[in-house]
Write an enzyme that holds these catalytic residues in place. Sequence first.
Site, short mmCIF file in Angstrom:
data_model
loop_
_atom_site.label_atom_id
_atom_site.label_comp_id
_atom_site.label_asym_id
_atom_site.label_seq_id
_atom_site.Cartn_x
_atom_site.Cartn_y
_atom_site.Cartn_z
N ASN A 12 0.79 -1.11 -0.08
CA ASN A 12 0.10 0.18 0.11
C ASN A 12 0.87 1.36 0.15
OD1 ASN A 12 -1.93 1.90 0.34
ND2 ASN A 12 -2.13 1.31 2.59
N TRP A 13 0.92 1.92 -1.16
CA TRP A 13 1.97 2.95 -1.14
C TRP A 13 1.22 4.30 -0.69
CZ3 TRP A 13 4.26 2.30 -6.96
CH2 TRP A 13 5.10 1.44 -6.83
N LYS A 14 -0.07 4.20 -0.29
CA LYS A 14 -0.73 5.48 0.05
C LYS A 14 -0.37 6.65 -0.79
CE LYS A 14 0.20 3.64 4.78
NZ LYS A 14 0.05 3.57 6.04
N HIS B 290 -9.46 1.16 5.03
CA HIS B 290 -8.35 1.27 5.76
C HIS B 290 -8.47 2.23 6.82
CE1 HIS B 290 -4.03 2.32 6.45
NE2 HIS B 290 -3.82 1.36 6.09
N GLU C 19 -6.97 4.57 7.81
CA GLU C 19 -6.64 5.94 7.67
C GLU C 19 -8.02 6.76 7.12
OE1 GLU C 19 -3.20 5.59 5.43
OE2 GLU C 19 -1.96 4.88 7.37
N GLU D 79 -5.44 -4.94 11.08
CA GLU D 79 -4.56 -3.97 11.21
C GLU D 79 -4.85 -3.20 12.42
OE1 GLU D 79 -2.47 -2.87 7.40
OE2 GLU D 79 -4.41 -1.61 7.34
N GLY E 165 2.02 2.40 10.79
CA GLY E 165 3.27 3.41 10.43
C GLY E 165 3.78 4.02 11.96
N SER F 159 3.16 -2.14 10.65
CA SER F 159 4.70 -2.16 10.82
C SER F 159 5.50 -3.54 10.45
CB SER F 159 4.98 -1.61 12.38
OG SER F 159 4.47 -0.34 12.37
N GLY G 8 4.73 1.35 4.96
CA GLY G 8 6.23 1.91 4.66
C GLY G 8 7.17 1.12 4.12
C1 PEP Z 1 -0.97 0.13 6.12
O1 PEP Z 1 -1.01 1.25 5.68
O2 PEP Z 1 -1.80 -0.61 5.72
C2 PEP Z 1 0.49 -0.37 6.98
C3 PEP Z 1 0.06 -1.72 7.37
O3 PEP Z 1 1.33 0.64 7.18
P1 PEP Z 1 2.83 0.03 7.63
O4 PEP Z 1 3.22 -1.19 7.22
O5 PEP Z 1 3.49 1.27 7.47
O6 PEP Z 1 2.44 0.08 9.44
#
Ligand code: PEP
Length: 258
Positions: free
Chosen positions: A9-11, A98, A100, A168, A174, A211, A233
Site C-alpha cells: 500500500n503506497w498511500k 483502511h 486512515e 491492522e 506506520g 509495521s 512503509g
Molecule cells: C498500512 O498502511 O496498511 C500499513 C500496514 O502501514 P505500515 O506497514 O507502514 O504500518
Amino acid sequence: MDKKYLIGNWKMYKTIQEATSFMQHLLPQLEAIDRSSFTLFIAPAFVHLPAIGALLNGSTFMQLGAQNCHHEPEGAFTGEVSAAMLADIGVGGVLIGHSERRIYQKEDHRLLAKKVKRVLEKGMQPFLCCGESLEDRRNGRHKAVVQQQIQESLDGIKEIEKVAIAYEPVWAIGTGEVACLEVIEAMHSFIKEILWHQYGSKNVPILYGGSCNPQNAKAIFNCPNVAGGLIGGASLRVDDFIKIVTALLEQKDGTNCN
Ligand code: PEP
C-alpha cells in the site's frame, strides 16, 4: 495449499518516475518466485494505476490494487473513482476501510458494506481492513470493536469467500510498533471464528498489517491463520519489499490452517 497474499500500500507516496523505477527494479527480481500459491498486489495512487498496469502487462501473479473506491456505481461525485472504472483498467483488488480512511474520511460500516458490494459486483477482490485503536485495546474492547467492524462492513455480503480481511491494529500502522505474536495469533483466530459462525466459511484469507518489515515478517507469517500481509512503509523500498515477499514464500505449510 492455502493461497497467500501480499499487498503493498503506497498511500500518497511516489511520483510517477519513482513508481515506475520501483517496478522496473522489482519485476525482474520476482521472476524466480513460485507463483502457484501466491498473489501479490501493488496499490499505488489512482493516478499511477494505468502506468503501473502497463508494466504488469496482465500478470495474474502480480496485480494492480486500488486504495479505495466510491460506494455508488456512478454519479455526480466530484473527485471520486468508481469500482467500474477500476475494473475497467485491470485492477484486481481494492482496499476497503483502511483505518486512515475510517479516521480522516470518517468512513463508517454502512458505507464500507456498500463499497465491498460494489467491488464484488465488478469481479474484484475486496480487502476489508479492520483493527482496534490503542484506547480500545487498553479498555479491553478490541474484540468487540473488530467483531462489529467485520459484521457491519460485511452485512448482506453473499460471496464471502471472495473477500479477504486485513487485521491492522491502528496503533501498529506506520508507528514501528508491531503487534506481538500472541496478539496477532489471538485476533486472527478470533476473526476466523467470527467468519465461521456468521458465514459458515473457513476459507476467508486473513492478512496482518501494521509495521511489518523484513526483520519481523517471517515470524508474523508463521503465526497460525495468517495468510499474508498488508505492507505500508516497507513496500516503498524495493529491497525491503522483496525480503517480505521471500518471508511469505518461506511460510511453513499448514500455518494458514483451518
Ligand atoms: C498500512 O498502511 O496498511 C500499513 C500496514 O502501514 P505500515 O506497514 O507502514 O504500518
